[in-house]
Design a protein around this motif. Sequence first.
Motif, short mmCIF file in Angstrom:
data_model
loop_
_atom_site.label_atom_id
_atom_site.label_comp_id
_atom_site.label_asym_id
_atom_site.label_seq_id
_atom_site.Cartn_x
_atom_site.Cartn_y
_atom_site.Cartn_z
N THR A 1 0.58 -1.22 0.00
CA THR A 1 0.07 -0.07 0.00
C THR A 1 0.90 1.24 0.02
N PRO A 2 0.23 2.44 -0.28
CA PRO A 2 1.17 3.73 -0.11
C PRO A 2 1.61 3.79 1.40
N SER A 3 0.91 3.69 2.31
CA SER A 3 1.24 3.78 3.74
C SER A 3 2.57 2.96 3.86
N VAL A 4 2.60 1.58 3.60
CA VAL A 4 3.58 0.63 3.56
C VAL A 4 4.85 1.13 3.04
N ALA A 5 4.75 1.67 1.86
CA ALA A 5 5.84 2.42 1.31
C ALA A 5 6.40 3.12 1.83
N ALA A 6 5.88 4.18 2.37
CA ALA A 6 6.40 5.28 3.34
C ALA A 6 7.07 4.64 4.46
N GLU A 7 6.35 3.73 5.22
CA GLU A 7 7.07 3.09 6.23
C GLU A 7 8.59 2.49 5.77
N ILE A 8 8.35 1.59 4.68
CA ILE A 8 9.61 1.03 4.24
C ILE A 8 10.79 2.12 3.92
N ILE A 9 10.52 3.07 3.48
CA ILE A 9 11.28 4.30 3.01
C ILE A 9 11.91 4.73 4.00
N THR A 10 11.15 5.12 5.25
CA THR A 10 11.46 5.81 6.31
C THR A 10 12.31 4.94 7.63
N GLU A 11 12.05 3.57 7.24
CA GLU A 11 12.46 2.53 8.11
C GLU A 11 13.64 3.01 8.78
N GLY A 12 14.78 3.15 7.85
CA GLY A 12 16.29 3.25 8.54
C GLY A 12 16.23 4.34 9.40
N VAL A 13 15.82 5.75 9.08
CA VAL A 13 16.19 6.81 10.06
C VAL A 13 15.11 6.57 11.14
N PHE A 14 13.91 6.05 10.79
CA PHE A 14 13.13 5.76 12.07
C PHE A 14 13.70 4.79 13.07
N ALA A 15 14.35 3.85 12.60
CA ALA A 15 15.01 2.84 13.56
C ALA A 15 16.12 3.33 14.45
N SER A 16 16.73 4.21 13.61
CA SER A 16 17.93 4.90 14.21
C SER A 16 17.91 5.49 15.20
N ARG A 17 16.68 6.51 14.86
CA ARG A 17 16.13 7.34 15.95
C ARG A 17 15.63 6.73 17.19
N GLU A 18 14.95 5.40 17.19
CA GLU A 18 14.42 4.80 18.14
C GLU A 18 15.68 4.11 18.76
N PHE A 19 16.69 3.74 18.28
CA PHE A 19 17.94 3.29 18.79
C PHE A 19 18.60 4.27 19.71
N VAL A 20 18.85 5.39 19.15
CA VAL A 20 19.49 6.43 19.81
C VAL A 20 18.73 6.86 21.28
N ALA A 21 17.31 7.08 20.81
CA ALA A 21 16.30 7.11 22.08
C ALA A 21 16.42 6.29 23.20
N GLY A 22 16.64 4.82 22.67
CA GLY A 22 16.61 3.87 23.76
C GLY A 22 18.04 3.84 24.47
#
Length: 171
Positions: free
Chosen positions: A137-158
Amino acid sequence: FAAERKRALPRCPQRIGLVTSSTGAAIRDVLHVIERRQPGLEIILAPCRVQGDGAASEIAKAIRLLNEFQSAIGNRQSAIDLILVTRGGGSLEDLWAFNEEAVARAIFESELPVVSAVGHEIDFTIADFVADLRAATPSVAAEIITEGVFASREFVAGAVDRSFRPRLARF
């Protein structure tokens, strides 16, 4: 369609090209997910019709335009990292432009990696098979595209949370 010609997506894209209708639900879904997960992601919209007569040629032209823009700027800091070609669900007839040869050739010839997110989970088009990656879906595409930055941000916050947690040693 060959798997060996599929390119990997950049882990942390900073600028993407978006090929879709400027008024459809797909663009709203994509922008909503990106705003939540990677608000600094720059989007260059190449608007086009995504159904009906002439839609296939407009989609192909938009993909080529983003590639030309990429070639013209040449500066890596200003680069487009990938192209997302998307539209929401619909009938087979509504999605037919994404089965046209012009769209398949434009995706195949793209110097930039292409993500195809056309329709919903059960919909498949030729664009999906030619693209470097198909998203359900379009939403899933946006999640895939942003996964690297999102996961990095979550890791740093953790990591910040973990570094300030007292450690208990047991004897």
